[in-house]
Every structure is written in C-alpha cells, then in structure tokens.
Design an enzyme around this catalytic site. Structure first.
Site, short mmCIF file in Angstrom:
data_model
loop_
_atom_site.label_atom_id
_atom_site.label_comp_id
_atom_site.label_asym_id
_atom_site.label_seq_id
_atom_site.Cartn_x
_atom_site.Cartn_y
_atom_site.Cartn_z
CE LYS A 98 15.91 -22.78 17.97
NZ LYS A 98 14.92 -23.83 18.34
CD GLU A 115 5.58 -25.01 14.98
OE1 GLU A 115 6.12 -24.77 16.07
OE2 GLU A 115 4.44 -24.61 14.71
CB SER A 116 10.52 -29.33 16.93
OG SER A 116 10.35 -28.12 17.60
CE LYS A 146 8.94 -21.23 17.26
NZ LYS A 146 10.09 -22.09 17.31
CD GLU A 180 4.72 -24.66 19.09
OE1 GLU A 180 5.44 -23.98 18.35
OE2 GLU A 180 5.02 -24.94 20.26
CG ASN A 203 7.01 -28.10 18.97
OD1 ASN A 203 7.91 -28.90 18.73
ND2 ASN A 203 7.23 -26.97 19.62
CD GLU A 209 12.84 -20.73 15.17
OE1 GLU A 209 11.62 -20.52 15.08
OE2 GLU A 209 13.33 -21.64 15.84
#
Length: 261
Positions: free
Chosen positions: A56, A216-217, A116, A165, A186, A54
């Site tokens: 970010k 994710e995360s 995203k 998601e 997530n 990613e």
C-alpha cells in the site's frame, strides 16, 4: 459526503470507463485467467502466524506511506519472510495502486494474492482473475445483501476465495452466507478513521466457525495478534507497519520471527 461514499462514486465512473476500454472477452483471454488459484483460506487455516502482508503506497487516512518500495521487491520479500498471503491495493486515486501492481506481484511470488479494491461491479472480479489474484475483497458497507451474494457466488465460480469485510454487527448480519470463505473485521471506523481492536473482539462471537476470521487495520504489534488469537482469529492483515519501513520484506520477516517465539 464521507470518504467511502466519495471513493465509491469515483469507482463507478472509473469502472464504466474501463469496461469501454477493455471488454470482458479480452480479460477472459488473459493467460492468467486459466491458472489454478491458491486458496488464501486454506493457507491461513493451516498457519500459526496468519499474516496477510499488504502493499500500500498511501491511504486517505495516512496520506503517503511509502512511494519508494516497488512491488517486485515487496512481493519477493514477503514470500521470503513466510507470510500467508499478500494483499495488493489496486485503487489508484486514493491508494496509489494499480492492476499492474497485481500483475507484478503475481510474476514474482507464489503467495495467494488478495485484490484489495472497492468492488461494486462483477467486471472487477473478472479483472482480478485476469490479473492473477487468488482472492477478492468485498466490503459490506458499500454493498447490498443481494450484491454480496451475486459477487461472492460469481467469484467462487472463478475459483477465487472471498474475504468479506464488516465494521459492525448490522453489516455482519446481512452478510453471512455460504459463498464466503473469510470474514474480515475492520477495526477502523471508516467515518472517523479511529482504530480499536474492541470491534474484532465484539464481533468474534457472532462469526460462525465455518469462516476463517481475519482482523484488519490497527494490527501493528505482536501484542495485538496475541490478544486476538484467543478470539478465534486466524488471519491478520498488516500493511502500514511493514510498508512504512525501508524494507517491507525484512520488516515482515522480523515480525514473524518474534511472533513465533
């Protein structure tokens, strides 16, 4: 009001303004609107690492992550590192991103690009295509079942992959439909911001095998990926881990090298 509600309220105002500034017809005339997309789902299916890296700059939970890295270098670095795809945050107010970031990434790499974003309007899907995305993110927590169906089917008509998601079983149950390609879990609770891989483990058995599973995360170590792979996960979205370093591409390269050992 929780952070997600606040973001969505601001996003509605932002999208309404953008619709007035740039009409849909103008977006559809973009050079990139006609390009052939690269399937993120196919890339992940055939990969043994499954890294979606990613770009970010900041987030509501971590504030500033890195404002020094430019998208140009990050996109090139990620591609050289051998990631499966790149996720580009385009939200400005909360994450410091923009559609120009997507454009820059598209011009500098041949990776499948995921836009995203907090998508609440079909207009944003047209934007995604016009700015060079190959896939879009839909967030079950902010959309009704009808909206998920409408947006995902529309994205498919533009040859965009759809990553949906979810955060819990309730969101997953309302979301499973054939117009999705990837189902992302997530691990971050959006109300408390706490992260736990248990969420990915619990939901894995409820996701049909027709979909590519993405976690994710909170994926910041090789161990986390090794733990989740037996649960059927083929994709791992990693942002902060690479972005908080001085060289995101090099960081991703070393990570993938270790993962393959």
């Amino acid at each position: 009001m929780d952070i997600l509600t606040r973001i969505v309220n601001d996003k509605r105002k932002e999208v309404n303004l953008r619709k007035q500034l740039i009409p849909t017809k103008q977006l559809e005339q973009s050079v990139l609107f006609e390009r052939e997309t690269i399937s993120l789902a196919k890339k992940l299916k055939n990969s043994d690492t499954g890294i979606i890296a990613e770009h970010k700059r900041r987030s509501p939970s971590k504030q500033v992550i890195n404002h020094d890295l430019n998208v140009f270098d990050v996109a090139k670095g990620y591609e050289e590192a051998g990631v499966c795809g790149m996720s580009v945050l385009t939200d400005g107010k909360y994450f410091g991103g923009s559609l120009d970031d997507l454009l820059t990434a598209r011009a500098n790499c041949n990776l499948p690009l995921l836009r995203k974003e907090f998508i609440i309007d079909q207009y944003q899907i047209i934007e995604a295509k016009a700015y060079g995305a190959d896939a879009i993110l839909l967030i079950a927590a902010i959309l009704s079942k009808k909206e998920i169906k409408q947006f995902s089917e529309f994205a498919k008509s533009l040859n965009l992959d759809v990553l949906l998601e979810v955060h819990n079983e309730e969101e997953l149950n309302k979301s499973i439909m054939p117009s999705l390609d990837l189902l992302g879990v997530n691990n971050r609770n959006l109300k408390t911001f706490k992260v736990s891989l248990e969420i990915s483990k619990q939901l894995s058995t409820l996701i049909p095998n027709d979909f590519i599973k993405v976690s994710e995360s909170g994926i910041s170590s090789i161990e986390a990926i090794k733990i989740l792979q037996p649960y059927g996960y083929k994709g791992f979205l990693i942002g902060e881990n690479f972005m908080k370093t001085d060289n995101a591409g090099e960081s991703a390269k070393q990570f993938i090298k270790k993962l393959k050992i």
